[in-house]
Design a protein around this motif. Structure first.
Motif, PDB file in Angstrom:
ATOM      1  N   THR A  53      82.283 -27.181  31.388  1.00 60.53           N
ATOM      2  CA  THR A  53      82.731 -26.811  30.049  1.00 60.53           C
ATOM      3  C   THR A  53      84.241 -26.966  29.948  1.00 60.53           C
ATOM      4  OG1 THR A  53      81.014 -25.139  30.168  1.00 60.53           O
ATOM      5  CG2 THR A  53      82.431 -25.086  28.254  1.00 60.53           C
ATOM      6  N   THR A  54      84.923 -26.512  31.019  1.00 59.42           N
ATOM      7  CA  THR A  54      86.381 -26.626  31.040  1.00 59.42           C
ATOM      8  C   THR A  54      86.794 -28.093  30.969  1.00 59.42           C
ATOM      9  OG1 THR A  54      86.349 -24.717  32.484  1.00 59.42           O
ATOM     10  CG2 THR A  54      88.461 -25.808  32.205  1.00 59.42           C
ATOM     11  N   LEU A  55      86.022 -28.942  31.646  1.00 60.78           N
ATOM     12  CA  LEU A  55      86.340 -30.370  31.693  1.00 60.78           C
ATOM     13  C   LEU A  55      86.453 -30.950  30.283  1.00 60.78           C
ATOM     14  CD1 LEU A  55      86.802 -32.708  33.693  1.00 60.78           C
ATOM     15  CD2 LEU A  55      84.385 -33.248  33.469  1.00 60.78           C
ATOM     16  N   GLY A  56      85.563 -30.518  29.399  1.00 65.13           N
ATOM     17  CA  GLY A  56      85.618 -30.992  28.014  1.00 65.13           C
ATOM     18  C   GLY A  56      86.971 -30.710  27.395  1.00 65.13           C
ATOM     19  N   ILE A  57      87.411 -29.461  27.553  1.00 62.33           N
ATOM     20  CA  ILE A  57      88.718 -29.064  27.018  1.00 62.33           C
ATOM     21  C   ILE A  57      89.827 -29.858  27.714  1.00 62.33           C
ATOM     22  CG2 ILE A  57      90.362 -27.143  26.928  1.00 62.33           C
ATOM     23  CD1 ILE A  57      88.295 -26.650  24.966  1.00 62.33           C
ATOM     24  N   VAL A  58      89.692 -30.015  29.024  1.00 66.10           N
ATOM     25  CA  VAL A  58      90.711 -30.728  29.791  1.00 66.10           C
ATOM     26  C   VAL A  58      90.893 -32.139  29.235  1.00 66.10           C
ATOM     27  CG1 VAL A  58      91.255 -31.771  32.027  1.00 66.10           C
ATOM     28  CG2 VAL A  58      90.445 -29.417  31.924  1.00 66.10           C
ATOM     29  N   SER A 103      86.620 -13.555  25.017  1.00 66.19           N
ATOM     30  CA  SER A 103      87.626 -13.644  26.071  1.00 66.19           C
ATOM     31  C   SER A 103      87.229 -14.695  27.099  1.00 66.19           C
ATOM     32  CB  SER A 103      87.873 -12.282  26.717  1.00 66.19           C
ATOM     33  OG  SER A 103      86.877 -11.991  27.660  1.00 66.19           O
ATOM     34  N   GLU A 104      85.920 -14.905  27.263  1.00 68.58           N
ATOM     35  CA  GLU A 104      85.512 -16.010  28.125  1.00 68.58           C
ATOM     36  C   GLU A 104      85.958 -17.332  27.519  1.00 68.58           C
ATOM     37  OE1 GLU A 104      81.410 -15.929  29.470  1.00 68.58           O
ATOM     38  OE2 GLU A 104      81.550 -13.754  29.700  1.00 68.58           O
ATOM     39  N   ALA A 105      85.840 -17.428  26.188  1.00 70.44           N
ATOM     40  CA  ALA A 105      86.287 -18.648  25.508  1.00 70.44           C
ATOM     41  C   ALA A 105      87.795 -18.825  25.662  1.00 70.44           C
ATOM     42  CB  ALA A 105      85.907 -18.581  24.031  1.00 70.44           C
ATOM     43  N   VAL A 106      88.520 -17.710  25.528  1.00 69.33           N
ATOM     44  CA  VAL A 106      89.977 -17.790  25.681  1.00 69.33           C
ATOM     45  C   VAL A 106      90.330 -18.271  27.083  1.00 69.33           C
ATOM     46  CG1 VAL A 106      92.097 -16.414  25.818  1.00 69.33           C
ATOM     47  CG2 VAL A 106      90.519 -16.074  23.922  1.00 69.33           C
ATOM     48  N   LEU A 107      89.636 -17.709  28.084  1.00 67.84           N
ATOM     49  CA  LEU A 107      89.902 -18.131  29.469  1.00 67.84           C
ATOM     50  C   LEU A 107      89.624 -19.625  29.643  1.00 67.84           C
ATOM     51  CD1 LEU A 107      88.604 -15.235  31.738  1.00 67.84           C
ATOM     52  CD2 LEU A 107      90.931 -16.049  31.480  1.00 67.84           C
ATOM     53  N   LEU A 108      88.497 -20.064  29.064  1.00 64.48           N
ATOM     54  CA  LEU A 108      88.177 -21.503  29.121  1.00 64.48           C
ATOM     55  C   LEU A 108      89.305 -22.316  28.509  1.00 64.48           C
ATOM     56  CD1 LEU A 108      84.429 -21.919  28.043  1.00 64.48           C
ATOM     57  CD2 LEU A 108      85.416 -22.319  30.286  1.00 64.48           C
ATOM     58  N   GLY A 109      89.778 -21.849  27.348  1.00 65.67           N
ATOM     59  CA  GLY A 109      90.839 -22.551  26.639  1.00 65.67           C
ATOM     60  C   GLY A 109      92.124 -22.594  27.448  1.00 65.67           C
ATOM     61  N   VAL A 110      92.482 -21.450  28.031  1.00 61.69           N
ATOM     62  CA  VAL A 110      93.738 -21.378  28.794  1.00 61.69           C
ATOM     63  C   VAL A 110      93.659 -22.273  30.028  1.00 61.69           C
ATOM     64  CG1 VAL A 110      95.186 -19.874  30.197  1.00 61.69           C
ATOM     65  CG2 VAL A 110      94.368 -19.082  27.988  1.00 61.69           C
ATOM     66  N   ILE A 111      92.557 -22.153  30.760  1.00 61.79           N
ATOM     67  CA  ILE A 111      92.436 -22.945  31.992  1.00 61.79           C
ATOM     68  C   ILE A 111      92.343 -24.427  31.648  1.00 61.79           C
ATOM     69  CG2 ILE A 111      90.984 -23.415  34.002  1.00 61.79           C
ATOM     70  CD1 ILE A 111      90.131 -20.429  33.838  1.00 61.79           C
ATOM     71  N   GLY A 112      91.443 -24.754  30.690  1.00 62.28           N
ATOM     72  CA  GLY A 112      91.285 -26.154  30.288  1.00 62.28           C
ATOM     73  C   GLY A 112      92.574 -26.705  29.714  1.00 62.28           C
ATOM     74  N   GLY A 113      93.243 -25.899  28.900  1.00 60.60           N
ATOM     75  CA  GLY A 113      94.492 -26.332  28.291  1.00 60.60           C
ATOM     76  C   GLY A 113      95.556 -26.594  29.339  1.00 60.60           C
ATOM     77  N   ILE A 150      98.751 -30.591  32.351  1.00 62.93           N
ATOM     78  CA  ILE A 150      99.259 -31.169  33.600  1.00 62.93           C
ATOM     79  C   ILE A 150      98.737 -32.598  33.773  1.00 62.93           C
ATOM     80  CG2 ILE A 150      99.200 -30.987  36.117  1.00 62.93           C
ATOM     81  CD1 ILE A 150      99.017 -27.871  35.622  1.00 62.93           C
ATOM     82  N   THR A 151      97.429 -32.784  33.591  1.00 61.58           N
ATOM     83  CA  THR A 151      96.879 -34.131  33.770  1.00 61.58           C
ATOM     84  C   THR A 151      97.351 -35.064  32.651  1.00 61.58           C
ATOM     85  OG1 THR A 151      94.877 -33.401  32.644  1.00 61.58           O
ATOM     86  CG2 THR A 151      94.803 -33.437  35.044  1.00 61.58           C
ATOM     87  N   ALA A 174      93.909 -25.471  22.334  1.00 59.57           N
ATOM     88  CA  ALA A 174      92.777 -25.354  23.258  1.00 59.57           C
ATOM     89  C   ALA A 174      92.081 -24.007  23.065  1.00 59.57           C
ATOM     90  CB  ALA A 174      93.251 -25.511  24.701  1.00 59.57           C
ATOM     91  N   ILE A 175      92.898 -22.947  22.957  1.00 58.40           N
ATOM     92  CA  ILE A 175      92.333 -21.606  22.790  1.00 58.40           C
ATOM     93  C   ILE A 175      91.638 -21.510  21.434  1.00 58.40           C
ATOM     94  CG2 ILE A 175      92.896 -19.159  22.552  1.00 58.40           C
ATOM     95  CD1 ILE A 175      95.209 -19.661  24.527  1.00 58.40           C
ATOM     96  N   LEU A 176      92.319 -22.043  20.402  1.00 53.61           N
ATOM     97  CA  LEU A 176      91.777 -21.976  19.046  1.00 53.61           C
ATOM     98  C   LEU A 176      90.402 -22.643  18.976  1.00 53.61           C
ATOM     99  CD1 LEU A 176      92.751 -21.050  16.174  1.00 53.61           C
ATOM    100  CD2 LEU A 176      93.189 -23.458  15.742  1.00 53.61           C
ATOM    101  N   ILE A 177      90.325 -23.861  19.513  1.00 47.25           N
ATOM    102  CA  ILE A 177      89.055 -24.609  19.494  1.00 47.25           C
ATOM    103  C   ILE A 177      87.980 -23.799  20.234  1.00 47.25           C
ATOM    104  CG2 ILE A 177      87.902 -26.621  20.509  1.00 47.25           C
ATOM    105  CD1 ILE A 177      89.284 -27.603  18.192  1.00 47.25           C
ATOM    106  N   SER A 178      88.334 -23.302  21.425  1.00 47.87           N
ATOM    107  CA  SER A 178      87.361 -22.547  22.221  1.00 47.87           C
ATOM    108  C   SER A 178      86.868 -21.336  21.446  1.00 47.87           C
ATOM    109  CB  SER A 178      87.987 -22.082  23.533  1.00 47.87           C
ATOM    110  OG  SER A 178      88.663 -23.131  24.155  1.00 47.87           O
ATOM    111  N   VAL A 179      87.809 -20.610  20.857  1.00 48.53           N
ATOM    112  CA  VAL A 179      87.449 -19.364  20.177  1.00 48.53           C
ATOM    113  C   VAL A 179      86.613 -19.648  18.923  1.00 48.53           C
ATOM    114  CG1 VAL A 179      88.358 -17.393  18.903  1.00 48.53           C
ATOM    115  CG2 VAL A 179      89.328 -17.993  21.111  1.00 48.53           C
ATOM    116  N   ILE A 180      87.027 -20.664  18.161  1.00 54.20           N
ATOM    117  CA  ILE A 180      86.299 -20.977  16.925  1.00 54.20           C
ATOM    118  C   ILE A 180      84.829 -21.281  17.240  1.00 54.20           C
ATOM    119  CG2 ILE A 180      85.992 -22.786  15.180  1.00 54.20           C
ATOM    120  CD1 ILE A 180      89.011 -22.838  14.851  1.00 54.20           C
TER     121      ILE A 180
END
Lengths: 424, 258
Positions: free
Chosen positions: A24-29, A322-332, A337-338, A397-403
């Motif tokens: 899931t994170t990969l998508g955001i990444v 908050s799981e979505a936020v974490l996904l967004g933060v980590i993925g973002g 970086i990449t 990233a966070i916004l998309i995840s949360v929405i």
């Protein structure tokens, strides 16, 4: 429930399904990576172009050209020396440099040849406008009233020395016919390298007195008038006054407006590319929606348990968000970086791909152009990633995840605890 | 065993209690309680007109076959489910007057649930499971940790705190669930077939633990199930059938079970 505890539980949940979380994170990444790399590359590109333009354009010199008129129609078709006075009268104008130019070939006494431009101007005007840039390698300006002398701009391999004769072949119109005429000049001075100088390239040019030039071409017209102003920050206001003086019948080019125009083209390109890259983020959002819905279903019983021991609806809601936020933060974060890495790598690759035609496209060696950019061999592209972009990317990233997590999270929060507890 | 004082956080229900100042001999009371489910065109009357009074500190056992409505009744008593008709008073508080959040507070602070299938959070350790309701109640982390440790020690799992449910036996999981139900110091424990998923010996131990908590802490217990051994420790036994009470008798009242 405290935010820290909610986050802790979210983290535990995400760790429990590592592969799914990673995917899931990969998508955001990927989405953020695409957006960031494009932003960084075009940022670098803009910085590069701006830098080159700033070097090439003298910010305190306005260019007045025939043309203009309302809606681009009409306007003067030519300028002459009398127009200089109108410009000189405008407050803030320190000096004016009227000139005409034409592309030509020059030969020296030993048969050496040089493709260059022949510029007709008054040397006192040149000194007044560009004096600070001019250094003689040898010799001096042609004397006033001397009409058979010329001055040569800097050349890597000088074609002539002071005292030498050079001959130029020019196309002259007499009546309805054209003919080539050979004209010779004695070199009175050779300039040192002046570097980039906006509209009028000083290097590689051959300068002759304006009178001589006008006689040769049998014309009172001049191509352009450069106006040196005392305060570059007032450039737009002074340009307006010059236009007023000519009743809007001339074009006045402000150096910064050239940069603005070029930048606005880049901005449109950037927005377009970012819009395409954003589709990747949208896809990532939909995959979050999908995964979260599955997750809510799988965790129905746990949600029931949490409610049975006293969790409020909003606790469940914030749990999933908050799981979505974490996904967004980590993925973002990984995406930034990449994305930076990708931009950096492409920055190294792009100049190799384009060195042949891209850079030379901007290096107008003859006549017009912006005075040419520095050599193509030194062209590199360093991506630029301002801190705002980093924050915007993370925020996005966070916004998309949360929405996209809102609907599943609400669904989880509204579950009936009794039914949820019975769920197998 | 050192007795740690239960951590008190602001109870949002307290103001309501003070306002209502309901004084009653009964810690739980229901009047004409009904719960009807719509199963397609069929109406299922899970609970029909139950009038129940539970005394403070009582160990009440409700017996009934599966489908007799005893679990539904328990859910209604514990604010987990809302009745179609009638009222439930928990410590004098009329549950029908409470919104979603307040009902969650009742479950958080006023009653503790123990289930047949333990219902522990699989990703959390025993310690984490007991801390969960404390975190919901915003008990400071250090206090929550201490309280959970103390409760787990009290149910005999002091050494198994850091194991997740899948690493614990059924009996151990039920002990964790009991410790969790005690977390925010409720005065009422509602247990739904707590021995239903345990072997005979372990079941007896759990019944013993519940009775002991009832005796030493003065906790009120409402236990539903069909384990006959429950009746030997119960103060009172009610039999339920088709959503209604059919008989009521005195229980064995014994403090220990064989």
């Amino acid at each position: 429930m405290k935010f820290r505890n909610i986050l802790g539980l979210s983290w535990a949940n995400m760790r429990r399904r590592k592969t799914r979380t990673a995917l899931t994170t990969l998508g955001i990444v990927v989405g953020i990576m695409a957006v960031v790399s494009i932003a960084a590359l075009s940022g670098g590109f803009e910085a590069q172009i701006t830098d080159q333009l700033m070097q090439g354009l003298d910010m305190d010199i306005l260019t007045v050209m025939p043309g203009g008129g309302i809606l681009g129609g009409g306007g003067l078709t030519s300028l002459n020396l009398n127009d200089t006075a109108l410009i000189q009268n405008v407050t803030g104008v320190e000096a004016t440099l009227p000139y005409s130019q034409t592309g030509t070939s020059v030969y020296n006494e030993t048969g050496g040849t040089l493709d260059t431009r022949l510029v007709g101007l008054n040397f006192t005007d040149l000194e007044a406008v560009y004096g600070h840039k001019l250094q003689f390698a040898e010799g001096e300006y042609p004397g006033i009233g001397v009409n058979d002398s010329c001055m040569i701009g800097y050349l890597d391999d000088p074609i002539a020395d002071v005292g030498d004769n050079i001959t130029t072949e020019i196309l002259v119109r007499v009546g309805m016919s054209f003919s080539f005429v050979n004209v010779s000049f004695i070199v009175s001075g050779v300039l040192d390298e002046a570097g980039q100088s906006g509209m009028l390239p000083l290097d590689r040019s051959v300068f002759v007195p304006l009178d001589t030039y006008q006689d040769l071409f049998n014309s009172e017209n001049i191509d352009m008038i450069l106006a040196k102003i005392d305060d570059p920050t007032q450039a737009d206001a002074i340009a307006d006054e010059i236009r007023d003086a000519f009743e809007d019948q001339v074009l006045v080019i402000v150096p910064s407006s050239i940069i603005d125009t070029v930048m606005s083209v880049f901005d449109i390109m950037e927005i377009f590319l970012l819009a395409i890259a954003s589709i990747a983020l949208l896809v990532a959002g939909i995959s979050i929606l999908n995964i979260m819905l599955v997750s809510v279903m799988e965790r129905t019983r746990e949600i029931g348990i949490m409610k049975a021991v006293g969790a409020k609806d909003r606790t469940i809601l914030s749990q999933f968000l908050s799981e979505a936020v974490l996904l967004g933060v980590i993925g973002g974060a990984i995406g930034i970086i990449t994305g930076w890495g990708l931009a950096y790598g492409m920055g190294l690759m792009l100049p190799l791909l384009f060195s042949g035609n891209f850079a030379s496209g901007f290096t107008g060696s003859d006549g017009g152009g912006f005075g040419g950019f520095s050599g193509s061999s030194s062209f590199t592209l360093t991506p630029v990633l301002p801190i705002e972009t980093i924050f915007i990317a993370i925020g996005f990233a966070i916004l998309i995840s949360v929405i996209f997590a809102l609907y599943p999270a609400r669904k989880a929060a509204k579950l009936d605890p009794v039914k949820a507890l019975r769920y197998e | 065993m050192t007795e740690q004082k239960p951590v008190q956080t602001t109870d949002p229900l307290k103001a309501l209690y003070d306002y209502q100042s309901h004084t009653s001999d009964y810690i739980i009371e229901t009047t004409n309680l009904c719960k009807t489910y719509e199963m397609g065109p069929v109406q299922v009357h899970a609970v029909q007109g139950v009038n129940l009074q539970v005394r403070r500190g009582e160990f009440l056992v409700i017996l009934g076959v599966s489908g007799s409505g005893k679990s539904t009744l328990l859910h209604l008593l514990g604010a987990l489910d809302q009745p179609t008709q009638g009222k439930v008073y928990v410590e004098g508080l009329d549950l029908s007057t409470l919104d979603h959040n307040k009902l969650a507070d009742v479950r958080l602070r006023r009653v503790g649930f123990v289930f047949q299938f333990f219902n522990l959070m699989p990703q959390l350790t025993a310690q984490g499971n007991v801390e969960l309701p404390l975190k919901f109640a915003e008990v400071p982390t250090a206090s929550a940790r201490g309280r959970a440790r103390e409760l787990l020690t009290r149910v005999g799992l002091g050494e198994r705190r850091e194991h997740i449910p899948s690493e614990l036996s059924g009996g151990e999981q039920q002990r964790v669930a009991i410790a969790r139900s005690l977390a925010n110091n409720p005065r009422i424990i509602l247990a739904d077939e707590p021995t239903g998923n345990l072997d005979t010996k372990t079941g007896a131990e759990i019944i013993h633990l519940l009775r002991e908590l009832n005796q030493t802490q003065g906790l009120t217990f409402v236990v539903v199930g069909h384990d006959q051994r429950l009746t030997t420790v119960a103060d009172r036994v009610i039999e339920m059938q088709d959503g209604a009470f059919v008989s009521e008798r005195k229980g064995g009242g014994e403090v220990t079970v064989q």
